[in-house]
Scaffold this active site. Structure first.
Site, PDB file in Angstrom:
ATOM      1  NE  ARG A  73      -2.346  -1.133   3.032  1.00  0.00           N
ATOM      2  CZ  ARG A  73      -3.086  -2.226   2.997  1.00  0.00           C
ATOM      3  NH1 ARG A  73      -4.317  -2.161   2.602  1.00  0.00           N
ATOM      4  NH2 ARG A  73      -2.594  -3.385   3.385  1.00  0.00           N
ATOM      5  CB  THR A  74       3.408   2.518   2.360  1.00  0.00           C
ATOM      6  OG1 THR A  74       2.533   2.247   3.454  1.00  0.00           O
ATOM      7  CG2 THR A  74       4.133   3.817   2.616  1.00  0.00           C
ATOM      8  CE  LYS A 101      24.585  -7.853  -7.449  1.00  0.00           C
ATOM      9  NZ  LYS A 101      24.517  -7.076  -8.692  1.00  0.00           N
ATOM     10  NE  ARG A 123       7.171   0.955   5.010  1.00  0.00           N
ATOM     11  CZ  ARG A 123       5.910   0.581   5.215  1.00  0.00           C
ATOM     12  NH1 ARG A 123       5.559  -0.670   5.101  1.00  0.00           N
ATOM     13  NH2 ARG A 123       4.989   1.470   5.542  1.00  0.00           N
ATOM     14  CG  HIS A 153       3.950   4.867   8.717  1.00  0.00           C
ATOM     15  ND1 HIS A 153       4.140   5.575   7.540  1.00  0.00           N
ATOM     16  CD2 HIS A 153       3.341   3.695   8.345  1.00  0.00           C
ATOM     17  CE1 HIS A 153       3.679   4.868   6.531  1.00  0.00           C
ATOM     18  NE2 HIS A 153       3.195   3.730   6.993  1.00  0.00           N
TER      19      HIS A 153
HETATM   20  C1  NCD Z   1       1.516   0.058   8.629  1.00  0.00           C
HETATM   21  C2  NCD Z   1       3.026   0.014   8.682  1.00  0.00           C
HETATM   22  O1  NCD Z   1       3.680  -0.438   7.756  1.00  0.00           O
HETATM   23  O2  NCD Z   1       3.521   0.454   9.717  1.00  0.00           O
HETATM   24  N1  NCD Z   1       0.968  -0.238   7.363  1.00  0.00           N
HETATM   25  C3  NCD Z   1       1.032   0.607   6.319  1.00  0.00           C
HETATM   26  O3  NCD Z   1       1.810   1.533   6.271  1.00  0.00           O
HETATM   27  N2  NCD Z   1       0.134   0.406   5.338  1.00  0.00           N
HETATM   28  C4  NCD Z   1       0.888  -0.775   9.666  1.00  0.00           C
HETATM   29  C5  NCD Z   1       1.222  -2.238   9.693  1.00  0.00           C
HETATM   30  O4  NCD Z   1       2.057  -2.742   8.957  1.00  0.00           O
HETATM   31  O5  NCD Z   1       0.592  -2.920  10.520  1.00  0.00           O
END
Ligand code: NCD
Length: 329
Positions: A73-74, A101, A123, A153
């Site tokens: 999603r993100t 590597k 991330r 986040h």
């Molecule tokens: C969250 C995350 O990655 O922290 N999800 C997300 O960003 N869509 C929450 C989760 O993974 O539970």
């Protein structure tokens, strides 16, 4: 468990003129900047509802998704947000490429800088990773934290706040409950900071003792250990997943037992205020923290959160790159 980074200098994300250089955490954003991002998001929400969804605000810019942790999603909403702004986008899955590597993170970054990339979306499983990268990139490169360990986040907190504001108005009269694995959740931490900045009426957390961080009360939240008292009269319920990838050892007896005590069922939802909103950052685990009848029910805004997440990310990218214009619809 990875220690949380200590207080971070806010000058890393805000420049001396008060402008956003990087978005690393919600702390330190301040009421005006946070509200500005939410206001700008409104115009991108409208844009995304039009037939032609593309604007040239990031034309000629290169955005790199640096994902060291899996995400659907993100990552896809960041990618689509950048494409709707006409940027060029690269997706790097760093677990599978240079880091295996033996290249160091800094070498990878410097190679991307040598290609004149403008914006890194990061991330990482380690708390503090986005701050580390922001400290080491060239001054012309900006960084957005897309989730670092259990630390922060920020774009999720912005989209959660936007969703609440859109559906319920100002937060100062609202009671919000965050339910589940608070201990491992970067979403819970960032949400609580955003809700505090916007003077939310009341913020509750509901979780078993094993899934609560020590000292969480210091963030100004009310702690509950049972759903029946915690959900009473709340306007917003934010459900969280059990984040097993960050757990070492057993934190709950079983998923079945967890659902029987902390699962959001229609009966428990009825304890909240009439028309309370049900939210979840995803991925939602049906039958573990939420019943399907609730996740798909009329009070759920889980898919709306995804829609607004796209617009929030467009607002953040244009604000950081200094290209948000008054000419937006
Ligand atoms: C969250 C995350 O990655 O922290 N999800 C997300 O960003 N869509 C929450 C989760 O993974 O539970």
């Amino acid at each position: 468990m990875t220690p949380m980074p200590g207080p971070l200098p806010n000058s890393l994300q805000i420049d001396p003129k008060g402008r956003l250089k990087h978005l690393l955490s919600i702390e330190g954003l301040g009421h005006d900047l946070l509200t500005q991002i939410l206001d700008n998001t409104e115009s991108f929400t409208e844009l995304n509802e039009q037939g032609v969804k593309k604007v040239p605000l990031l034309r000629g810019k290169t955005v790199v998704n640096l994902f060291f942790e899996p995400s659907t999603r993100t990552r896809t909403t960041f990618e689509l947000a950048a494409k709707r702004l006409s940027a060029d986008v690269m997706n790097l899955n760093l677990n599978a490429s240079s880091t295996t590597k033996g290249e160091t993170l800094l070498d990878t970054l410097h190679n991307l800088e040598a290609m004149q990339c403008d914006l890194f979306i990061v991330r990482h499983a380690e708390a503090g990773a986005a701050h580390f990268i922001a400290r080491h990139v060239a001054p012309c490169v900006a960084v957005i934290n897309a989730g670092d360990g259990r630390h922060a986040h920020p774009t999720q907190a912005l989209l959660d706040t936007f969703t609440i504001r859109r559906h319920k108005g100002d937060l100062d009269q609202l009671s919000i409950a965050i339910v589940g694995d608070i201990l491992h959740s970067r979403v819970a931490r960032s949400d609580i900071h955003a809700f505090n900045i916007l003077n939310t009426g009341e913020v509750r957390v509901i979780a078993p003792r094993t899934l609560l961080s020590i000292g969480i009360e210091e963030l100004g939240v009310k702690v509950f250990h049972d759903m029946e008292s915690g959900l009473k009269g709340v306007d917003i319920i934010i459900m969280l997943r059990l984040q097993r990838e960050r757990m070492q050892g057993a934190f709950i007896p079983s998923e079945h037992e967890y659902f029987s005590r902390y699962g959001l069922t229609p009966e428990r939802l009825a304890l909240a205020a009439p028309n309370a909103l049900v939210m979840h950052p995803g991925p939602a685990n049906r039958g573990v923290e939420i019943a399907s009848a609730v996740a798909d029910g009329p009070q759920s805004v889980i898919l709306k959160q995804v829609t607004y997440g796209l617009a929030v990310r467009m607002a953040v990218m244009t604000l950081i790159m200094g290209t948000h214009s008054e000419s937006m619809p």
